[in-house]
Design an enzyme around this catalytic site. Structure first.
Site, PDB file in Angstrom:
ATOM      1  N   LYS A   1       0.818  -1.214   0.000  1.00 24.60           N
ATOM      2  CA  LYS A   1       0.000   0.000   0.000  1.00 24.60           C
ATOM      3  C   LYS A   1       0.851   1.263   0.000  1.00 24.60           C
ATOM      4  CE  LYS A   1      -4.318  -1.876   1.755  1.00 24.60           C
ATOM      5  NZ  LYS A   1      -5.330  -1.890   2.834  1.00 24.60           N
TER       6      LYS A   1
ATOM      7  N   ARG B   1      -3.209  -9.789   5.406  1.00 24.63           N
ATOM      8  CA  ARG B   1      -3.755  -9.962   4.052  1.00 24.63           C
ATOM      9  C   ARG B   1      -2.708  -9.443   3.072  1.00 24.63           C
ATOM     10  NH1 ARG B   1      -6.481  -6.696   0.401  1.00 24.63           N
ATOM     11  NH2 ARG B   1      -8.050  -7.735  -0.908  1.00 24.63           N
TER      12      ARG B   1
END
Length: 271
Positions: free
Chosen positions: A214, A248
């Site tokens: 991210k 995740r």
């Protein structure tokens, strides 16, 4: 906690949730697995690398994303979930915030629902999950990154999601929380929530950390998406040491190994 036909410890070990995006435009791997053959090949590879749960999504939720009609989203994920279930023995989470998509995915074998809006987008989703009796992951999210006391506000918002779940008949044993790294947060907010993950324990539920590739990693290291593996590994190790039940991730093998090493150091022995 039971997800599909597998029992998971809610503390003491961090499991790896592998990401499978059936989309043309996801920020990291858009278009890579949007055919059935490519998707199945990727699932087989991730299982071989040690994945514990598969998370299948049919809509990119990257910054500035364009929402996908629920019919199109279902057409993307439902046939893939059905085929994966027929071929592999792996618990499957469907990454959606839409009730009809979740209902159709559960009907063909999805074992869990992962909702980026924490049951606050589609008022019918909580009822679908409650009726199906499947676990859910409730993520923190806001339309804008405006907070009074950031961490306290995140916890307050998550309590709201928990309340919605309870009213729909979702039991405590079926709830996982997610602090929502990269959603409704500034760069500094993202660093703070990762650094203070232990605060989530005050709510009394297991939690998932999703920081893979991210922007918080990209901005910190000044690296493009394809070069963020090492930064992601640091967040996963941090999550494991802070008690995350799941991370995740896109890169399963590397994260499995990093967590295994971190837990061995923490516990003084190999798991």
């Amino acid at each position: 906690m039971k997800i599909g036909n597998r029992e998971f410890e809610i503390s003491g070990h961090t499991y790896v949730m592998g990401i499978l995006n059936i989309t043309p435009d996801s920020f990291s791997d858009g278009g890579s697995y949007n055919t059935l053959d490519k998707a199945l090949y990727r699932v087989e590879a991730m299982i071989g690398e040690g994945m514990d749960v598969l998370d299948v999504g049919g809509e990119s939720t990257r910054p500035g994303y364009t929402p996908v009609p629920e019919g199109e989203e279902s057409e993307r994920v439902v046939p893939v979930i059905e085929k994966i279930k027929s071929r592999f023995d792996i618990p499957i989470s469907v990454d959606t915030y839409k009730a009809n998509v979740a209902k159709q995915a559960i009907a063909v074998g999805a074992d869990m629902v992962n909702d980026i809006w924490g049951l606050k987008y589609d008022p019918e989703l909580a009822q679908v999950i409650g009726a199906a009796g499947v676990p859910c992951c409730l993520m923190h999210n806001r339309q804008e990154a405006v907070y009074g006391n950031f961490v306290e506000d995140v916890l307050w918002d998550l309590e709201g999601s928990i309340d919605i779940a309870h009213k729909a008949g979702i039991s405590d044993g079926q709830i996982i929380l997610d602090p929502g790294v990269g959603f409704g947060k500034t760069y500094e907010n993202n660093l703070e929530i990762i650094g203070r993950l232990e605060m989530l324990h005050s709510l009394g539920y297991p939690f998932l950390l999703g920081a893979s590739r991210k922007s918080v990693v990209g901005i910190t290291l000044e690296l493009p998406v394809e070069e963020r593996v090492e930064g992601t590994l640091v967040t996963s190790v941090y999550g494991a040491l802070k008690g995350a039940m799941f991370v995740r991730v896109h890169d399963v093998k590397e994260n499995v190994r990093a967590i295994k090493m971190a837990e061995a150091i923490r516990d003084g022995s190999k798991r």
